[in-house]
Structure formats: C-alpha cells, structure tokens
Scaffold this motif. Structure first.
Motif, PDB file in Angstrom:
ATOM      1  N   MET A 135      14.703  15.211  45.104  1.00 45.19           N
ATOM      2  CA  MET A 135      14.866  13.769  45.148  1.00 45.19           C
ATOM      3  C   MET A 135      16.314  13.435  44.766  1.00 45.19           C
ATOM      4  SD  MET A 135      12.788  10.818  43.000  1.00 45.19           S
ATOM      5  CE  MET A 135      11.219  11.460  43.478  1.00 45.19           C
ATOM      6  N   SER A 136      16.953  12.591  45.537  1.00 47.71           N
ATOM      7  CA  SER A 136      18.347  12.222  45.280  1.00 47.71           C
ATOM      8  C   SER A 136      18.443  11.314  44.054  1.00 47.71           C
ATOM      9  CB  SER A 136      18.925  11.506  46.490  1.00 47.71           C
ATOM     10  OG  SER A 136      18.384  10.208  46.605  1.00 47.71           O
ATOM     11  N   ALA A 137      19.633  11.208  43.513  1.00 43.47           N
ATOM     12  CA  ALA A 137      19.873  10.336  42.361  1.00 43.47           C
ATOM     13  C   ALA A 137      19.542   8.887  42.718  1.00 43.47           C
ATOM     14  CB  ALA A 137      21.312  10.458  41.890  1.00 43.47           C
ATOM     15  N   ARG A 138      19.868   8.484  43.934  1.00 41.68           N
ATOM     16  CA  ARG A 138      19.574   7.115  44.375  1.00 41.68           C
ATOM     17  C   ARG A 138      18.065   6.859  44.408  1.00 41.68           C
ATOM     18  NH1 ARG A 138      23.236   4.774  48.339  1.00 41.68           N
ATOM     19  NH2 ARG A 138      23.361   2.925  47.101  1.00 41.68           N
ATOM     20  N   GLU A 139      17.306   7.824  44.920  1.00 40.36           N
ATOM     21  CA  GLU A 139      15.843   7.689  44.961  1.00 40.36           C
ATOM     22  C   GLU A 139      15.256   7.651  43.551  1.00 40.36           C
ATOM     23  OE1 GLU A 139      13.820   6.981  47.545  1.00 40.36           O
ATOM     24  OE2 GLU A 139      15.703   6.747  48.618  1.00 40.36           O
ATOM     25  N   LYS A 140      15.774   8.486  42.660  1.00 41.62           N
ATOM     26  CA  LYS A 140      15.315   8.458  41.269  1.00 41.62           C
ATOM     27  C   LYS A 140      15.603   7.102  40.647  1.00 41.62           C
ATOM     28  CE  LYS A 140      15.630  13.314  40.017  1.00 41.62           C
ATOM     29  NZ  LYS A 140      16.319  14.304  39.193  1.00 41.62           N
ATOM     30  N   GLY A 141      16.781   6.568  40.918  1.00 44.29           N
ATOM     31  CA  GLY A 141      17.141   5.262  40.387  1.00 44.29           C
ATOM     32  C   GLY A 141      16.168   4.183  40.831  1.00 44.29           C
ATOM     33  N   LYS A 142      15.856   4.161  42.122  1.00 47.26           N
ATOM     34  CA  LYS A 142      14.905   3.184  42.657  1.00 47.26           C
ATOM     35  C   LYS A 142      13.536   3.347  42.010  1.00 47.26           C
ATOM     36  CE  LYS A 142      16.974   2.935  47.253  1.00 47.26           C
ATOM     37  NZ  LYS A 142      16.743   3.239  48.678  1.00 47.26           N
ATOM     38  N   ARG A 143      13.127   4.590  41.829  1.00 44.82           N
ATOM     39  CA  ARG A 143      11.817   4.867  41.216  1.00 44.82           C
ATOM     40  C   ARG A 143      11.728   4.265  39.810  1.00 44.82           C
ATOM     41  NH1 ARG A 143      10.065  10.791  39.367  1.00 44.82           N
ATOM     42  NH2 ARG A 143       8.141  10.243  38.332  1.00 44.82           N
ATOM     43  N   TYR A 144      12.765   4.445  39.019  1.00 45.04           N
ATOM     44  CA  TYR A 144      12.735   3.927  37.657  1.00 45.04           C
ATOM     45  C   TYR A 144      12.939   2.418  37.612  1.00 45.04           C
ATOM     46  CZ  TYR A 144      12.003   8.508  35.876  1.00 45.04           C
ATOM     47  OH  TYR A 144      11.428   9.722  35.601  1.00 45.04           O
ATOM     48  N   GLU A 145      13.635   1.863  38.566  1.00 47.11           N
ATOM     49  CA  GLU A 145      13.722   0.409  38.662  1.00 47.11           C
ATOM     50  C   GLU A 145      12.332  -0.174  38.909  1.00 47.11           C
ATOM     51  OE1 GLU A 145      16.597  -0.218  41.762  1.00 47.11           O
ATOM     52  OE2 GLU A 145      18.210   0.652  40.549  1.00 47.11           O
ATOM     53  N   ARG A 146      11.561   0.462  39.803  1.00 49.60           N
ATOM     54  CA  ARG A 146      10.186  -0.002  40.067  1.00 49.60           C
ATOM     55  C   ARG A 146       9.306   0.154  38.835  1.00 49.60           C
ATOM     56  NH1 ARG A 146      10.875   3.365  44.648  1.00 49.60           N
ATOM     57  NH2 ARG A 146      11.782   2.166  46.337  1.00 49.60           N
ATOM     58  N   LYS A 147       9.487   1.268  38.107  1.00 52.38           N
ATOM     59  CA  LYS A 147       8.726   1.486  36.863  1.00 52.38           C
ATOM     60  C   LYS A 147       9.015   0.378  35.857  1.00 52.38           C
ATOM     61  CE  LYS A 147       7.770   6.338  36.305  1.00 52.38           C
ATOM     62  NZ  LYS A 147       7.412   7.160  35.194  1.00 52.38           N
ATOM     63  N   LEU A 148      10.283  -0.007  35.745  1.00 53.84           N
ATOM     64  CA  LEU A 148      10.638  -1.069  34.809  1.00 53.84           C
ATOM     65  C   LEU A 148       9.999  -2.389  35.209  1.00 53.84           C
ATOM     66  CD1 LEU A 148      12.123  -2.170  32.356  1.00 53.84           C
ATOM     67  CD2 LEU A 148      14.112  -2.550  33.847  1.00 53.84           C
ATOM     68  N   VAL A 149      10.020  -2.705  36.499  1.00 57.13           N
ATOM     69  CA  VAL A 149       9.390  -3.942  36.977  1.00 57.13           C
ATOM     70  C   VAL A 149       7.921  -3.972  36.562  1.00 57.13           C
ATOM     71  CG1 VAL A 149       8.642  -5.171  39.062  1.00 57.13           C
ATOM     72  CG2 VAL A 149      11.013  -4.374  38.856  1.00 57.13           C
ATOM     73  N   GLU A 150       7.211  -2.884  36.763  1.00 60.39           N
ATOM     74  CA  GLU A 150       5.790  -2.835  36.388  1.00 60.39           C
ATOM     75  C   GLU A 150       5.614  -2.930  34.876  1.00 60.39           C
ATOM     76  OE1 GLU A 150       3.227  -3.193  38.413  1.00 60.39           O
ATOM     77  OE2 GLU A 150       4.822  -3.426  39.906  1.00 60.39           O
ATOM     78  N   PHE A 151       6.445  -2.252  34.118  1.00 55.18           N
ATOM     79  CA  PHE A 151       6.403  -2.305  32.654  1.00 55.18           C
ATOM     80  C   PHE A 151       6.555  -3.748  32.167  1.00 55.18           C
ATOM     81  CE2 PHE A 151       8.594  -2.305  28.556  1.00 55.18           C
ATOM     82  CZ  PHE A 151       7.853  -1.403  27.810  1.00 55.18           C
ATOM     83  N   LEU A 152       7.520  -4.461  32.729  1.00 55.39           N
ATOM     84  CA  LEU A 152       7.749  -5.849  32.323  1.00 55.39           C
ATOM     85  C   LEU A 152       6.592  -6.754  32.738  1.00 55.39           C
ATOM     86  CD1 LEU A 152      11.531  -6.063  33.236  1.00 55.39           C
ATOM     87  CD2 LEU A 152      10.557  -6.063  30.919  1.00 55.39           C
ATOM     88  N   LYS A 153       6.069  -6.560  33.947  1.00 59.19           N
ATOM     89  CA  LYS A 153       4.940  -7.373  34.402  1.00 59.19           C
ATOM     90  C   LYS A 153       3.733  -7.202  33.482  1.00 59.19           C
ATOM     91  CE  LYS A 153       6.008  -7.781  39.307  1.00 59.19           C
ATOM     92  NZ  LYS A 153       5.600  -7.431  40.678  1.00 59.19           N
ATOM     93  N   GLU A 154       3.501  -5.985  33.020  1.00 63.35           N
ATOM     94  CA  GLU A 154       2.389  -5.733  32.098  1.00 63.35           C
ATOM     95  C   GLU A 154       2.568  -6.469  30.775  1.00 63.35           C
ATOM     96  OE1 GLU A 154       2.384  -1.476  31.784  1.00 63.35           O
ATOM     97  OE2 GLU A 154       1.564  -1.214  33.801  1.00 63.35           O
ATOM     98  N   ARG A 155       3.772  -6.888  30.477  1.00 64.88           N
ATOM     99  CA  ARG A 155       4.069  -7.598  29.233  1.00 64.88           C
ATOM    100  C   ARG A 155       4.334  -9.083  29.461  1.00 64.88           C
ATOM    101  NH1 ARG A 155       4.418  -2.647  29.152  1.00 64.88           N
ATOM    102  NH2 ARG A 155       4.174  -1.383  27.285  1.00 64.88           N
ATOM    103  N   GLY A 156       3.915  -9.588  30.628  1.00 64.22           N
ATOM    104  CA  GLY A 156       3.973 -11.018  30.890  1.00 64.22           C
ATOM    105  C   GLY A 156       5.248 -11.544  31.510  1.00 64.22           C
ATOM    106  N   TRP A 157       6.133 -10.668  31.906  1.00 59.13           N
ATOM    107  CA  TRP A 157       7.375 -11.083  32.550  1.00 59.13           C
ATOM    108  C   TRP A 157       7.163 -11.199  34.058  1.00 59.13           C
ATOM    109  CZ3 TRP A 157      12.381 -11.704  30.355  1.00 59.13           C
ATOM    110  CH2 TRP A 157      12.451 -11.447  28.994  1.00 59.13           C
TER     111      TRP A 157
END
Length: 107
Positions: free
Chosen positions: A1-23
C-alpha cells in the motif's frame, strides 16, 4: 500500500472516530487539509499522520488559513492527529514545525 493510500485510510478512520463522538466530520479530498469537523460552536481542522513524524510548518499554516474562513464558529481548533496504535491529538496554537508526543486535545 502506498503512503498516499495509507494516508487516506487513516483520514477515513479519523472521520469515523470523530463521528462516534458526536462530531460532524468529513475528509477533504484533494485539499490542503485532511479532515474538517464541527460540533456545536467548535470547528476543527486536522492534519492526519499514520505514524509519528514531523509535521511541517506549512501544513500547520494551512490549518489556520482554512479556519479563518469560518467566522460563525466561536472555537476554532487546529489539530494534529497521529495514529500509533491509538489516536494522539495535539492542539496547535501557533505555526511552527511539530513532532507530536502526547495528546492535549479532547474531541
């Protein structure tokens, strides 16, 4: 997996993490910031990394430039989000180079 793909993956993880906390949060594809989120009178712009590495001052400057667009929010927060087995958040109050070592921001 490229660095760019890893970056996108963790950006999506953060979005879900924040949504779970009401953001309301969104990844900002093809942009100069990674994620933007709101909750009540707060708005936060995020630079996301998937390992501890140096965040350049130009990346931090972009967070502040984006936040300046949103006058309706009382609390504007520039945040570095690093994932190393868990999320580590660092609120940024000035433009400079950073290495995130511990959390000082709470979602």
């Amino acid at each position: 997996m490229s660095a760019r793909e890893k970056g996108k993956r963790y950006e999506r993880k953060l979005v879900e993490f924040l949504k779970e906390r009401g953001w309301k949060s969104r990844r900002v594809p093809a942009s100069v910031i990674d994620v933007i989120a709101t909750k009540g009178d707060r708005i936060a712009a995020f630079e996301v990394k998937y390992r501890k590495n140096k965040v350049k001052s130009v990346q931090v400057k972009r967070l502040f430039e984006w936040l300046d667009l949103f006058d309706a929010y009382k609390k504007k927060e520039a945040v570095l989000a690093i994932y190393v087995d868990r999320w580590i958040f660092m609120r940024v109050d000035e433009v400079k180079d950073y290495v995130v070592k511990e959390s000082n921001w709470v979602p």
